[in-house]
Design a protein around this motif. Structure first.
Motif, PDB file in Angstrom:
ATOM      1  N   GLN A  67      61.265  58.190  35.052  1.00 11.51           N
ATOM      2  CA  GLN A  67      60.359  59.339  35.068  1.00 11.51           C
ATOM      3  C   GLN A  67      59.193  59.155  36.039  1.00 11.51           C
ATOM      4  OE1 GLN A  67      61.633  58.092  31.910  1.00 11.51           O
ATOM      5  NE2 GLN A  67      63.185  59.628  32.411  1.00 11.51           N
ATOM      6  N   GLY A  68      59.187  58.040  36.752  1.00 14.84           N
ATOM      7  CA  GLY A  68      58.131  57.784  37.720  1.00 14.84           C
ATOM      8  C   GLY A  68      56.920  57.059  37.164  1.00 14.84           C
ATOM      9  N   ALA A  69      56.950  56.704  35.878  1.00 11.46           N
ATOM     10  CA  ALA A  69      55.828  55.971  35.279  1.00 11.46           C
ATOM     11  C   ALA A  69      55.894  54.503  35.671  1.00 11.46           C
ATOM     12  CB  ALA A  69      55.857  56.112  33.758  1.00 11.46           C
ATOM     13  N   LEU A  70      54.723  53.875  35.788  1.00  9.90           N
ATOM     14  CA  LEU A  70      54.627  52.456  36.107  1.00  9.90           C
ATOM     15  C   LEU A  70      54.299  51.670  34.849  1.00  9.90           C
ATOM     16  CD1 LEU A  70      52.624  52.479  39.468  1.00  9.90           C
ATOM     17  CD2 LEU A  70      55.103  52.428  39.134  1.00  9.90           C
ATOM     18  N   TRP A  71      54.958  50.533  34.698  1.00  6.96           N
ATOM     19  CA  TRP A  71      54.758  49.681  33.537  1.00  6.96           C
ATOM     20  C   TRP A  71      54.440  48.254  33.983  1.00  6.96           C
ATOM     21  CZ3 TRP A  71      54.610  52.028  28.892  1.00  6.96           C
ATOM     22  CH2 TRP A  71      55.223  53.287  28.779  1.00  6.96           C
ATOM     23  N   ALA A  72      53.476  47.641  33.340  1.00  5.66           N
ATOM     24  CA  ALA A  72      53.084  46.264  33.627  1.00  5.66           C
ATOM     25  C   ALA A  72      53.593  45.373  32.505  1.00  5.66           C
ATOM     26  CB  ALA A  72      51.560  46.164  33.739  1.00  5.66           C
ATOM     27  N   ILE A  73      54.281  44.282  32.872  1.00 11.40           N
ATOM     28  CA  ILE A  73      54.866  43.389  31.872  1.00 11.40           C
ATOM     29  C   ILE A  73      54.486  41.943  32.175  1.00 11.40           C
ATOM     30  CG2 ILE A  73      56.803  44.960  31.472  1.00 11.40           C
ATOM     31  CD1 ILE A  73      58.532  42.971  33.130  1.00 11.40           C
ATOM     32  N   ASP A  74      54.830  41.060  31.239  1.00 14.82           N
ATOM     33  CA  ASP A  74      54.630  39.605  31.355  1.00 14.82           C
ATOM     34  C   ASP A  74      53.148  39.249  31.444  1.00 14.82           C
ATOM     35  OD1 ASP A  74      57.266  39.066  31.108  1.00 14.82           O
ATOM     36  OD2 ASP A  74      57.616  38.477  33.183  1.00 14.82           O
ATOM     37  N   HIS A  75      52.500  39.215  30.283  1.00 15.55           N
ATOM     38  CA  HIS A  75      51.061  38.932  30.229  1.00 15.55           C
ATOM     39  C   HIS A  75      50.754  37.707  29.376  1.00 15.55           C
ATOM     40  CE1 HIS A  75      51.184  43.396  31.107  1.00 15.55           C
ATOM     41  NE2 HIS A  75      50.518  42.902  32.127  1.00 15.55           N
ATOM     42  N   GLY A  76      51.614  36.705  29.457  1.00 17.63           N
ATOM     43  CA  GLY A  76      51.407  35.508  28.650  1.00 17.63           C
ATOM     44  C   GLY A  76      50.289  34.606  29.145  1.00 17.63           C
ATOM     45  N   VAL A  77      49.945  34.684  30.438  1.00 17.91           N
ATOM     46  CA  VAL A  77      48.882  33.820  30.976  1.00 17.91           C
ATOM     47  C   VAL A  77      47.697  34.697  31.372  1.00 17.91           C
ATOM     48  CG1 VAL A  77      50.234  31.800  31.599  1.00 17.91           C
ATOM     49  CG2 VAL A  77      50.180  33.741  33.154  1.00 17.91           C
ATOM     50  N   THR A  78      47.062  35.241  30.366  1.00 19.31           N
ATOM     51  CA  THR A  78      45.910  36.120  30.537  1.00 19.31           C
ATOM     52  C   THR A  78      44.767  35.642  29.640  1.00 19.31           C
ATOM     53  OG1 THR A  78      46.943  37.545  28.873  1.00 19.31           O
ATOM     54  CG2 THR A  78      47.204  38.208  31.167  1.00 19.31           C
ATOM     55  N   PHE A  79      43.582  36.212  29.885  1.00 16.40           N
ATOM     56  CA  PHE A  79      42.405  36.029  29.032  1.00 16.40           C
ATOM     57  C   PHE A  79      41.847  34.608  29.041  1.00 16.40           C
ATOM     58  CE2 PHE A  79      44.759  39.598  27.095  1.00 16.40           C
ATOM     59  CZ  PHE A  79      43.796  40.584  27.193  1.00 16.40           C
ATOM     60  N   ALA A  80      42.096  33.847  30.108  1.00 11.40           N
ATOM     61  CA  ALA A  80      41.457  32.536  30.230  1.00 11.40           C
ATOM     62  C   ALA A  80      39.957  32.716  30.427  1.00 11.40           C
ATOM     63  CB  ALA A  80      42.056  31.746  31.394  1.00 11.40           C
ATOM     64  N   THR A  81      39.188  31.686  30.107  1.00 10.42           N
ATOM     65  CA  THR A  81      37.737  31.772  30.263  1.00 10.42           C
ATOM     66  C   THR A  81      37.306  31.527  31.711  1.00 10.42           C
ATOM     67  OG1 THR A  81      37.570  29.455  29.588  1.00 10.42           O
ATOM     68  CG2 THR A  81      37.283  31.121  27.881  1.00 10.42           C
ATOM     69  N   GLU A  82      38.050  30.698  32.457  1.00  6.44           N
ATOM     70  CA  GLU A  82      37.729  30.476  33.865  1.00  6.44           C
ATOM     71  C   GLU A  82      38.530  31.447  34.724  1.00  6.44           C
ATOM     72  OE1 GLU A  82      40.897  27.391  32.754  1.00  6.44           O
ATOM     73  OE2 GLU A  82      39.198  28.427  31.842  1.00  6.44           O
ATOM     74  N   ASP A  83      38.025  31.722  35.933  1.00  9.34           N
ATOM     75  CA  ASP A  83      38.658  32.693  36.816  1.00  9.34           C
ATOM     76  C   ASP A  83      40.029  32.203  37.243  1.00  9.34           C
ATOM     77  OD1 ASP A  83      39.232  34.733  38.541  1.00  9.34           O
ATOM     78  OD2 ASP A  83      38.024  33.942  40.181  1.00  9.34           O
ATOM     79  N   LYS A  84      41.067  32.989  36.900  1.00  6.94           N
ATOM     80  CA  LYS A  84      42.432  32.626  37.265  1.00  6.94           C
ATOM     81  C   LYS A  84      43.199  33.797  37.886  1.00  6.94           C
ATOM     82  CE  LYS A  84      43.293  28.979  33.830  1.00  6.94           C
ATOM     83  NZ  LYS A  84      43.619  27.922  34.818  1.00  6.94           N
ATOM     84  N   LEU A  85      42.517  34.826  38.334  1.00  6.75           N
ATOM     85  CA  LEU A  85      43.204  36.020  38.799  1.00  6.75           C
ATOM     86  C   LEU A  85      44.121  35.706  39.974  1.00  6.75           C
ATOM     87  CD1 LEU A  85      43.633  39.061  38.584  1.00  6.75           C
ATOM     88  CD2 LEU A  85      41.640  39.380  40.068  1.00  6.75           C
TER      89      LEU A  85
END
Length: 248
Positions: free
Chosen positions: A156-174
């Motif tokens: 339908q043209g929608a975008l989905w973001a998946i695989d967020h197991g390595v998120t929300f660290a306290t130090e900058d990891k972007l």
């Protein structure tokens, strides 16, 4: 929750399954805590919990980008997360590696490189408001692994973001492939959405906070307020690789 088969190639044990709902049978992804690979820079047995926190954060922002994700304490391999399966339309992927002469018009260039034969290639992504929201979401969640294959386009043209197991660290990891707007001003509509999210998070917001440690909750709010104060898309840092490898 009925398991059909294991998805090979994933870093952690990942299963394709089916769930029964009032609307009928749906396909899903199931990641049990028992199948998590231990990481040196994240607390043990927290990866699947971060997947749920990512869904709740996107939902709190009003962004329908992370597939519906629930915590299952009764999974076949024990407790873990269960996420709606997205049928991807691979030919609509908004991120690509192409020859310079084949860059899609209007797309953003992230980096220039060479393939295995030494020929030039470029990493590009679409200039799309939905993709901008994913880029901002990654900055807020401090996503350390936004690969090109972690953004799916459905029929339908929608975008989905998946695989967020390595998120929300306290130090900058972007680490992300979505640097095409780096340093540019945030669209007003996204600024308003992030401001509403900050107000909703307040000092405590249980749907997100219950999955995170105290320091991680505080860091999430600090990143949110810092993004609002800056009013711009983040730029790559110098203390951490800015691009995940492989990019897909």
């Amino acid at each position: 929750l009925h398991l059909v088969g294991r998805i090979r190639g994933a870093s952690n044990a990942t299963w394709f399954g089916r769930i029964q709902t009032a609307e009928g049978e749906l396909s899903c992804v199931y990641k049990p805590v028992s199948g998590e690979r231990r990481l040196w820079d994240f607390p043990d047995w927290t990866i699947t919990r971060r997947e749920v926190a990512a869904f709740e954060l996107a939902t709190a922002a009003g962004w329908r980008m992370v597939p519906p994700t629930a915590w299952r304490s009764d999974g076949p391999a024990g407790e873990g997360m269960c996420q709606l399966w997205i049928d991807e339309q691979a030919d609509r992927c908004p991120i690509d590696v192409v020859r310079p002469q084949r860059e899609p018009p209007g797309w953003r260039r992230v980096l220039e490189a060479e393939d295995g034969a030494g020929n030039p290639v470029v990493l590009v992504h679409a200039d799309d408001i939905g993709l901008q929201r994913i880029a901002v979401f990654d900055a807020l969640a401090n996503n350390a692994d936004r690969k090109g294959g972690h953004v799916l386009a459905d029929g339908q043209g929608a975008l989905w973001a998946i695989d967020h197991g390595v998120t929300f660290a306290t130090e900058d990891k972007l680490r992300t492939v979505l640097w095409g707007w780096a340093g540019g001003e945030l669209p007003e509509v996204i600024v308003a959405e992030v401001a509403a999210l900050a107000a909703r998070l307040g000092e405590h917001y249980d749907p997100v906070d219950r999955w995170l440690a105290d320091e991680e909750r505080s860091s999430l709010r600090e990143r949110t307020h810092a993004l609002l104060a800056e009013g711009r898309f983040p730029v790559p840092g110098t203390s951490w690789p800015a691009i995940p490898w492989p990019v897909f």
